[in-house]
Design a protein around this motif. Sequence first.
Motif, short mmCIF file in Angstrom:
data_model
loop_
_atom_site.label_atom_id
_atom_site.label_comp_id
_atom_site.label_asym_id
_atom_site.label_seq_id
_atom_site.Cartn_x
_atom_site.Cartn_y
_atom_site.Cartn_z
N VAL A 37 2.91 10.29 1.42
CA VAL A 37 2.07 9.63 0.90
C VAL A 37 1.67 9.00 -0.30
O VAL A 37 1.78 8.15 -0.74
N LEU A 38 1.27 10.60 -1.43
CA LEU A 38 0.48 10.40 -3.08
C LEU A 38 1.97 10.00 -3.27
O LEU A 38 1.56 8.98 -3.73
N LEU A 39 2.76 10.05 -2.47
CA LEU A 39 4.36 9.42 -3.99
C LEU A 39 4.26 7.61 -3.72
O LEU A 39 4.72 7.54 -4.39
N ALA A 40 4.28 7.46 -2.16
CA ALA A 40 4.56 6.05 -1.78
C ALA A 40 3.44 5.46 -2.83
O ALA A 40 3.19 4.45 -3.67
N ALA A 41 2.29 6.08 -2.64
CA ALA A 41 1.07 5.43 -3.56
C ALA A 41 0.97 5.14 -4.66
O ALA A 41 1.52 3.83 -5.89
N VAL A 42 1.87 6.21 -5.46
CA VAL A 42 1.96 6.35 -6.96
C VAL A 42 3.28 5.45 -7.59
O VAL A 42 2.81 4.69 -8.53
N LEU A 43 4.00 5.50 -6.62
CA LEU A 43 4.93 4.15 -6.43
C LEU A 43 4.63 2.49 -6.65
O LEU A 43 5.29 2.12 -7.10
N LEU A 44 3.64 2.10 -5.72
CA LEU A 44 3.27 1.16 -5.47
C LEU A 44 1.76 0.97 -6.29
O LEU A 44 2.08 -0.52 -6.76
N GLN A 47 -0.34 2.38 -11.69
CA GLN A 47 -1.31 2.55 -12.71
C GLN A 47 -2.95 3.17 -12.79
O GLN A 47 -4.04 3.31 -12.92
N LEU A 48 -3.17 3.77 -11.23
CA LEU A 48 -4.16 4.55 -11.00
C LEU A 48 -4.01 6.12 -11.61
O LEU A 48 -5.36 6.54 -11.66
N VAL A 49 -2.92 5.84 -12.37
CA VAL A 49 -2.03 7.51 -12.68
C VAL A 49 -3.19 7.39 -13.76
O VAL A 49 -3.12 6.24 -15.00
N THR A 91 9.92 8.17 4.73
CA THR A 91 10.02 6.51 4.92
C THR A 91 9.34 6.17 4.05
O THR A 91 9.65 4.76 3.49
N VAL A 92 8.21 6.29 3.93
CA VAL A 92 7.43 5.27 3.73
C VAL A 92 7.03 5.37 1.77
O VAL A 92 7.74 4.15 1.32
N PRO A 93 7.46 6.48 1.33
CA PRO A 93 8.12 5.94 -0.21
C PRO A 93 9.28 5.93 -0.63
O PRO A 93 9.55 5.13 -1.44
N LEU A 94 10.49 5.77 0.37
CA LEU A 94 11.46 5.03 0.07
C LEU A 94 11.17 4.03 0.39
O LEU A 94 11.95 3.24 -0.13
N ALA A 95 10.73 3.09 1.45
CA ALA A 95 10.66 2.72 1.28
C ALA A 95 9.79 1.61 0.87
O ALA A 95 10.12 0.29 0.14
N ALA A 96 8.75 1.99 -0.10
CA ALA A 96 8.00 1.04 -1.38
C ALA A 96 9.03 1.58 -2.66
O ALA A 96 9.45 0.17 -3.06
#
Length: 333
Positions: A37-44, A47-49, A91-96
Amino acid sequence: MTAYEDSTAADGGAGAPQEDGVDRRRRPGRFGAAVSVLLAAVLLFPQLVPNARFRAGSLVETFLPWLGVLAVLLLVVGLARRSPLAVGAATVPLAAWLLLFAPLVTGGASGDGARLSVVQHNVSDENPDPVGTAQALAAPGPDLIAVEELTEEAAPSYRRALREAYPHHVAYGTVALWSRHPLLSDEPVDLRPSAVGDGWQRGLRTVVRTPHGDVAVYVVHLPSLRITSEGMRTQRRDESARLLGARLERERSGRVLVAGDLNGTLDDRGLAPVTGRLGRPQGHFAFSWPERFPVARIDHVLGRSAAVVELHTLPATGSDHLPVLARVDLRGG
């Protein structure tokens, strides 16, 4: 066997250790799901980093496509542990990743509107074969050839190798442009950071008269960035990007192309003053640096009211960068 012993065996006995009523085997799945979930958030939302101290945000954005490797690893780990939770979460970060980068996997299509081709290359000031490099850049037959890190010693070799097919030429400092079409005017573009001394010249602007109308062309080379123990140092690069962005904002020509080594990817927030005023190209990943194992595209051709509809790299030269070939639709962007 007593009833108590039978109940313990049915629950897994020693094979399923309990702690605070939680099966320890579930912990890796939950941890993997949280990481996914964290990885998907960073991908999408990279700018939050935060970027204030160590330029961590720019570092993540520079290598953003490679976060897909982490997503695949999370999926593999979940499968190895037979954890439905971890597999589903992976599958969530993969989809992102697919949402962001699938078009770069398939590449763009040039179509009938591609009317101008541009080769962009940092030829390296340590290139041992300038003649061979010039010939390699001219081999695809582009309309324009933009180069950076052109030294005084190597410049005559490039001019001799290119003058027949590219009679129109302009150079300022270490950047230059060769063209099949006439150049109407040219001038240097000041991108010098405040901490850099006089004599630093890495920008030019010219107007190319193509068969399909005039185009203002910039050739630029922004300062290098460095990855150190204190993070990624981008201050000079970012300052030059702001200067270039301000110049583009004042540009009144209808169609604009920027070709150059920006020392950053299009996702890097430090280049926002430039990328925010130009369209994103279509095409493959076209990683251009470093030459031996390219991991990022820091060499770019970008347009305004001129769409880059195809982009890919060319074979290696004597440089530590790969050349980039772009095809441009001058009908719009």
